[in-house]
Scaffold this motif. Structure first.
Motif, PDB file in Angstrom:
ATOM      1  N   ALA A 129       0.802  -1.224   0.000  1.00 25.14           N
ATOM      2  CA  ALA A 129       0.000   0.000   0.000  1.00 25.14           C
ATOM      3  C   ALA A 129       0.834   1.272   0.000  1.00 25.14           C
ATOM      4  N   LEU A 130       2.144   1.156  -0.146  1.00 23.92           N
ATOM      5  CA  LEU A 130       3.026   2.320  -0.171  1.00 23.92           C
ATOM      6  C   LEU A 130       2.814   3.199   1.057  1.00 23.92           C
ATOM      7  N   MET A 140      -9.292   1.477  -1.826  1.00 18.51           N
ATOM      8  CA  MET A 140      -8.254   0.472  -2.053  1.00 18.51           C
ATOM      9  C   MET A 140      -8.586  -0.398  -3.254  1.00 18.51           C
ATOM     10  N   LEU A 141      -9.859  -0.754  -3.398  1.00 13.17           N
ATOM     11  CA  LEU A 141     -10.268  -1.539  -4.556  1.00 13.17           C
ATOM     12  C   LEU A 141      -9.995  -0.767  -5.847  1.00 13.17           C
ATOM     13  N   ALA A 142     -10.328   0.525  -5.829  1.00 15.80           N
ATOM     14  CA  ALA A 142     -10.126   1.343  -7.027  1.00 15.80           C
ATOM     15  C   ALA A 142      -8.652   1.447  -7.375  1.00 15.80           C
ATOM     16  N   PHE A 143      -7.801   1.661  -6.355  1.00 20.42           N
ATOM     17  CA  PHE A 143      -6.378   1.834  -6.646  1.00 20.42           C
ATOM     18  C   PHE A 143      -5.737   0.532  -7.095  1.00 20.42           C
ATOM     19  N   PHE A 144      -5.920  -0.546  -6.319  1.00 18.13           N
ATOM     20  CA  PHE A 144      -5.225  -1.788  -6.647  1.00 18.13           C
ATOM     21  C   PHE A 144      -5.804  -2.477  -7.881  1.00 18.13           C
ATOM     22  N   GLY A 145      -7.001  -2.078  -8.279  1.00 22.79           N
ATOM     23  CA  GLY A 145      -7.557  -2.590  -9.520  1.00 22.79           C
ATOM     24  C   GLY A 145      -7.196  -1.758 -10.739  1.00 22.79           C
ATOM     25  N   VAL A 201       9.045   0.177  -7.666  1.00 23.27           N
ATOM     26  CA  VAL A 201       7.821   0.729  -8.250  1.00 23.27           C
ATOM     27  C   VAL A 201       8.050   2.169  -8.685  1.00 23.27           C
ATOM     28  N   MET A 202       8.646   2.967  -7.823  1.00 23.92           N
ATOM     29  CA  MET A 202       8.851   4.377  -8.144  1.00 23.92           C
ATOM     30  C   MET A 202       9.747   4.540  -9.378  1.00 23.92           C
ATOM     31  N   ALA A 203      10.695   3.621  -9.552  1.00 24.42           N
ATOM     32  CA  ALA A 203      11.591   3.705 -10.707  1.00 24.42           C
ATOM     33  C   ALA A 203      10.858   3.432 -12.017  1.00 24.42           C
ATOM     34  N   LYS A 204       9.732   2.737 -11.939  1.00 22.10           N
ATOM     35  CA  LYS A 204       8.990   2.364 -13.145  1.00 22.10           C
ATOM     36  C   LYS A 204       7.752   3.220 -13.378  1.00 22.10           C
ATOM     37  N   MET A 205       7.478   4.149 -12.491  1.00 22.57           N
ATOM     38  CA  MET A 205       6.295   4.975 -12.652  1.00 22.57           C
ATOM     39  C   MET A 205       6.452   5.927 -13.843  1.00 22.57           C
ATOM     40  N   THR A 206       5.363   6.148 -14.553  1.00 24.52           N
ATOM     41  CA  THR A 206       5.337   7.105 -15.649  1.00 24.52           C
ATOM     42  C   THR A 206       4.478   8.297 -15.239  1.00 24.52           C
ATOM     43  N   VAL A 229       1.972  -1.797  -9.022  1.00 25.87           N
ATOM     44  CA  VAL A 229       2.444  -1.866  -7.639  1.00 25.87           C
ATOM     45  C   VAL A 229       2.384  -3.301  -7.145  1.00 25.87           C
ATOM     46  N   ARG A 230       1.257  -3.965  -7.374  1.00 27.40           N
ATOM     47  CA  ARG A 230       1.108  -5.347  -6.909  1.00 27.40           C
ATOM     48  C   ARG A 230       2.116  -6.270  -7.579  1.00 27.40           C
ATOM     49  N   ALA A 231       2.267  -6.133  -8.886  1.00 28.01           N
ATOM     50  CA  ALA A 231       3.185  -7.009  -9.611  1.00 28.01           C
ATOM     51  C   ALA A 231       4.622  -6.820  -9.138  1.00 28.01           C
ATOM     52  N   GLU A 232       5.031  -5.559  -8.944  1.00 22.16           N
ATOM     53  CA  GLU A 232       6.405  -5.295  -8.522  1.00 22.16           C
ATOM     54  C   GLU A 232       6.638  -5.758  -7.095  1.00 22.16           C
TER      55      GLU A 232
END
Length: 230
Positions: free
Chosen positions: A9-10, A123-128, A162-167, A135-138
């Motif tokens: 959840a960062l 949380m459902l909205a974000f993680f979905g 995760v932060m390194a891969k954010m666009t 985030v979940r995959a990383e």
């Protein structure tokens, strides 16, 4: 056996201390289906099983290293190690999948008492979302690559990766969630999930370790018998 810590959840990105929200009242009961959907997002069967398999491989390697006789036997015949280990891994995965509903029930109980319906929705909205899926995959990738790390080390590594891969497209969803009470509450929820998960894993291992050790002996003996009969 620490794939169930859900350090996803960062929480470290949240600017407000989680303790400030620890006593927030739950306005209304959270629908079971919403909590179950959230648990399914955070602990999907495929990811949990894959991580458990990696943890099993690490544990078996350590057990072999601590047993000179077994270590020598597997070193002399790597095919036996592969054959025996593969069957043991499958047996362990089967036991884990059978026990997984009980862990999910514990996590559901924690989330139901800790989060408001609005926070579950957030949380459902974000993680979905596409960003939440990253985030979940990383996070699972980080946990799977170093199963011996502490929960804190896993979380820090996951956040950095995760932060390194954010666009640029990811930042609105990421920052909105990081500033929500749902994210901030994970500072108190994660330790509860961690403790419940570790206790569950300990029970699972205690219940299955004697059977797995006996099965390993049988599989090794059967392998030798088949090889000797050729």
């Amino acid at each position: 056996m620490k794939p169930f810590l859900l350090a996803l959840a960062l929480g470290a990105a949240a600017p407000t201390p989680a303790s400030a929200f620890a006593a927030a009242p739950v306005a209304a009961p959270v629908a079971d289906t919403d909590v179950q959907r959230l648990v399914a997002l955070l602990a999907p069967d495929e990811a949990v099983t894959r991580l458990a398999g990696k943890a099993f491989d690490t544990g078996m390697d350590r057990q072999i290293a601590a047993n000179p006789e077994r270590k020598a036997a597997y070193a002399a015949d790597p095919a036996m190690r592969q054959a025996v280990g593969g069957q043991l891994r499958a047996q362990f995965a089967s036991a884990l999948v059978a026990a997984l509903p009980s862990l999910r029930a514990e996590i559901e109980g924690i989330l139901r008492t800790a989060l408001t319906p609005a926070e579950v929705t957030d949380m459902l909205a974000f993680f979905g979302s596409p960003t939440g899926q990253k985030v979940r995959a990383e996070a699972y990738e980080r946990m799977g690559s170093a199963p011996g790390q502490s929960p804190q080390e896993m979380q820090q590594a996951a956040i950095a990766a995760v932060m390194a891969k954010m666009t640029a497209e990811d930042y609105p969803a990421l920052m909105a969630f990081a500033g929500s009470t749902a994210s901030q509450k994970m500072g108190t929820v994660n330790p509860r999930i961690s403790a419940a998960s570790q206790a569950w894993a300990d029970r699972l291992i205690a219940a299955n370790l004697p059977k797995l050790k006996a099965l390993e002996d049988k599989l090794a003996a059967d392998y030798r018998a088949r090889k000797g009969g050729k």
